[in-house]
Design a protein around this motif. Structure first.
Motif, PDB file in Angstrom:
ATOM      1  N   THR A 209      59.480  15.997  94.688  1.00 34.89           N
ATOM      2  CA  THR A 209      59.218  14.878  93.980  1.00 34.89           C
ATOM      3  C   THR A 209      57.960  15.189  93.234  1.00 34.89           C
ATOM      4  O   THR A 209      58.036  13.846  92.218  1.00 34.89           O
ATOM      5  CB  THR A 209      58.909  14.462  95.395  1.00 34.89           C
ATOM      6  N   LEU A 210      57.195  14.413  93.656  1.00 39.18           N
ATOM      7  CA  LEU A 210      55.919  14.255  92.268  1.00 39.18           C
ATOM      8  C   LEU A 210      55.413  16.185  92.090  1.00 39.18           C
ATOM      9  O   LEU A 210      55.028  15.848  90.839  1.00 39.18           O
ATOM     10  CB  LEU A 210      54.615  14.635  93.299  1.00 39.18           C
ATOM     11  N   LEU A 211      56.305  17.022  91.946  1.00 45.37           N
ATOM     12  CA  LEU A 211      55.864  18.451  91.661  1.00 45.37           C
ATOM     13  C   LEU A 211      57.278  18.639  91.232  1.00 45.37           C
ATOM     14  O   LEU A 211      58.121  19.043  91.714  1.00 45.37           O
ATOM     15  CB  LEU A 211      55.407  19.286  92.524  1.00 45.37           C
ATOM     16  N   ASN A 212      56.924  19.375  89.286  1.00 52.35           N
ATOM     17  CA  ASN A 212      58.516  19.695  89.525  1.00 52.35           C
ATOM     18  C   ASN A 212      59.162  21.321  89.923  1.00 52.35           C
ATOM     19  O   ASN A 212      58.031  22.241  90.395  1.00 52.35           O
ATOM     20  CB  ASN A 212      58.524  19.443  87.772  1.00 52.35           C
ATOM     21  N   GLU A 213      59.700  21.750  88.821  1.00 53.64           N
ATOM     22  CA  GLU A 213      59.722  23.121  89.470  1.00 53.64           C
ATOM     23  C   GLU A 213      58.160  24.263  89.359  1.00 53.64           C
ATOM     24  O   GLU A 213      58.790  25.352  89.715  1.00 53.64           O
ATOM     25  CB  GLU A 213      61.571  24.054  88.803  1.00 53.64           C
ATOM     26  N   GLU A 214      57.851  23.642  88.257  1.00 52.80           N
ATOM     27  CA  GLU A 214      56.815  24.775  87.663  1.00 52.80           C
ATOM     28  C   GLU A 214      55.546  23.996  88.836  1.00 52.80           C
ATOM     29  O   GLU A 214      54.934  24.456  88.200  1.00 52.80           O
ATOM     30  CB  GLU A 214      56.415  24.014  86.226  1.00 52.80           C
ATOM     31  N   LYS A 215      56.122  23.305  89.507  1.00 50.40           N
ATOM     32  CA  LYS A 215      54.917  23.151  90.164  1.00 50.40           C
ATOM     33  C   LYS A 215      53.676  22.200  89.292  1.00 50.40           C
ATOM     34  O   LYS A 215      52.509  22.262  89.753  1.00 50.40           O
ATOM     35  CB  LYS A 215      54.032  23.682  90.977  1.00 50.40           C
TER      36      LYS A 215
ATOM     37  N   THR B 132      54.896  10.675  86.039  1.00 55.21           N
ATOM     38  CA  THR B 132      54.817  10.565  87.833  1.00 55.21           C
ATOM     39  C   THR B 132      53.082   9.682  87.632  1.00 55.21           C
ATOM     40  O   THR B 132      52.451   9.167  88.700  1.00 55.21           O
ATOM     41  CB  THR B 132      55.004  11.801  88.246  1.00 55.21           C
ATOM     42  N   ILE B 133      52.022  10.605  87.151  1.00 58.52           N
ATOM     43  CA  ILE B 133      50.915  10.314  87.223  1.00 58.52           C
ATOM     44  C   ILE B 133      50.725   8.488  86.661  1.00 58.52           C
ATOM     45  O   ILE B 133      49.923   8.126  87.126  1.00 58.52           O
ATOM     46  CB  ILE B 133      49.758  10.969  86.417  1.00 58.52           C
TER      47      ILE B 133
ATOM     48  N   LEU C  81      46.313  18.423  94.098  1.00 60.97           N
ATOM     49  CA  LEU C  81      47.408  17.272  93.718  1.00 60.97           C
ATOM     50  C   LEU C  81      47.102  15.818  93.982  1.00 60.97           C
ATOM     51  O   LEU C  81      47.249  15.130  93.689  1.00 60.97           O
ATOM     52  CB  LEU C  81      48.979  17.647  94.594  1.00 60.97           C
ATOM     53  N   THR C  82      46.085  15.738  95.667  1.00 61.78           N
ATOM     54  CA  THR C  82      45.467  14.659  95.882  1.00 61.78           C
ATOM     55  C   THR C  82      44.909  14.188  94.766  1.00 61.78           C
ATOM     56  O   THR C  82      44.653  12.996  94.288  1.00 61.78           O
ATOM     57  CB  THR C  82      45.164  14.678  97.329  1.00 61.78           C
TER      58      THR C  82
ATOM     59  N   ALA D 112      59.927   5.467 100.382  1.00 60.62           N
ATOM     60  CA  ALA D 112      59.576   6.837 100.758  1.00 60.62           C
ATOM     61  C   ALA D 112      60.302   6.861 100.145  1.00 60.62           C
ATOM     62  O   ALA D 112      61.805   7.068  99.355  1.00 60.62           O
ATOM     63  CB  ALA D 112      59.567   7.581 102.150  1.00 60.62           C
ATOM     64  N   PHE D 113      59.944   8.674  98.839  1.00 57.45           N
ATOM     65  CA  PHE D 113      60.791   9.575  98.155  1.00 57.45           C
ATOM     66  C   PHE D 113      60.488  11.128  98.450  1.00 57.45           C
ATOM     67  O   PHE D 113      59.746  11.374  98.925  1.00 57.45           O
ATOM     68  CB  PHE D 113      60.204   9.271  96.554  1.00 57.45           C
ATOM     69  N   GLY D 114      61.862  11.578  98.455  1.00 54.96           N
ATOM     70  CA  GLY D 114      62.201  13.189  98.294  1.00 54.96           C
ATOM     71  C   GLY D 114      63.082  13.523  98.185  1.00 54.96           C
ATOM     72  O   GLY D 114      63.928  13.042  97.171  1.00 54.96           O
ATOM     73  N   ASP D 115      62.880  14.985  98.544  1.00 47.92           N
ATOM     74  CA  ASP D 115      64.473  15.603  97.876  1.00 47.92           C
ATOM     75  C   ASP D 115      64.697  16.933  98.940  1.00 47.92           C
ATOM     76  O   ASP D 115      65.837  17.689  98.142  1.00 47.92           O
ATOM     77  CB  ASP D 115      64.075  16.202  96.679  1.00 47.92           C
ATOM     78  N   GLY D 116      64.410  17.342  99.718  1.00 50.60           N
ATOM     79  CA  GLY D 116      64.837  18.244 101.067  1.00 50.60           C
ATOM     80  C   GLY D 116      65.148  17.796 102.287  1.00 50.60           C
ATOM     81  O   GLY D 116      65.873  16.360 102.797  1.00 50.60           O
ATOM     82  N   LEU D 117      65.803  19.119 102.667  1.00 53.30           N
ATOM     83  CA  LEU D 117      66.320  18.707 104.337  1.00 53.30           C
ATOM     84  C   LEU D 117      65.173  18.038 105.035  1.00 53.30           C
ATOM     85  O   LEU D 117      65.968  17.282 106.167  1.00 53.30           O
ATOM     86  CB  LEU D 117      66.841  19.784 104.901  1.00 53.30           C
TER      87      LEU D 117
END
Length: 259
Positions: free
Chosen positions: A13-19, A25-26, A53-54, A204-209
């Motif tokens: 969500t905030l991080l892509n696959e490369e973390k 986004t910033i 991240l924070t 809220a934003f999310g991508d997972g279960l």
């Protein structure tokens, strides 16, 4: 009703696959703050794993360990530990099947297996330091979340635990083990209630279960374009991929930013 808070998942969500945090986004999060709307992290991660991240986003409020540990502007607002008798049951059952456990405490986390391959693979996927090997850590410390390392075909071995825990898969070899009924939504509710707001004040934003309850709970839920397919029915809107201005496009749809 005007939105006052936006809760952001981290991985995917905030991080892509490369973390990595995409540059746009910033920029979008900074624009949000300029408008007086507060960004809050809502993650399955423990607080000691999110400081880079924070710091990068200038965020000091977070719902961690899937709602079990909540901090607002540096002050702890809510904590929900897993009860020791339930942990004892989990430890005994996992030991029968040689499934490694990782226990997340308030300030550090530890494993009951030394160099277990499933533990290594799942933790490395998060790009964080490996847990120390301390099998009895759970007995002497408050535990807010556990990683249970097993593959999906072995999940049936833990059916008996569903009266004591909530289990959510986040990796092919790992599941989150939460207090019964635990979720990001529960932590968000605790934060909003403490501050005198309701779910309708939040996006809220999310991508997972582990984002299902959160997206369903808030006033406007956004699923990333790279989301798990099972998350989509819980969202009010499906935005673009994390690397394709997904955060910005979701905030535009919520009426919080302009194109």
């Amino acid at each position: 009703m005007s939105y006052k808070f936006v809760f952001f998942d981290i991985d995917g969500t905030l991080l892509n696959e490369e973390k990595e945090i995409p540059a746009d986004t910033i920029k979008a999060v900074n624009e949000l703050k300029e408008k007086g709307i507060e960004p809050v992290i809502a993650t399955g991660r423990a607080p000691y794993f999110i400081k880079p991240l924070t710091d990068a986003l200038g965020i000091d409020s977070y719902v961690c360990m899937n709602g079990a540990y909540v901090v607002y502007k540096g002050q702890t607002l809510y904590k929900r530990e897993i009860e020791k008798p339930s942990l004892e049951t989990l430890v005994a059952l996992a030991a029968q099947h040689d499934h490694g456990l990782v226990f997340e405490g308030e300030s550090r986390y530890c494993s009951d297996r030394d160099n277990h391959p499933f533990v290594t693979d799942s933790i490395q996927s998060l790009k964080i330091d490996m847990p120390s090997f301390e099998p009895e850590f759970w007995r002497e410390n408050g535990i807010f979340q556990v990683f249970l390392h097993c593959e999906s075909h072995d999940e049936h071995l833990y059916e008996s635990l569903k009266s004591e825990f909530t289990l959510i898969r986040w990796h092919p070899q790992a599941m989150d083990v939460l207090p019964l009924g635990g979720s990001k939504a529960q932590g968000i509710a605790a934060l909003l209630d403490e501050l005198g707001y309701t779910a309708e004040h939040a996006v809220a934003f999310g991508d997972g279960l582990n984002d299902k309850e959160m997206l369903e709970y808030v006033g406007f839920g956004v699923a990333m374009g790279n989301s798990h397919p099972e998350l989509l029915p819980f969202a009010n809107f499906v935005t673009t991929h994390v690397d394709e201005k997904g955060i910005r496009n979701g905030l535009i749809k919520a009426g919080l930013l302009t194109a």
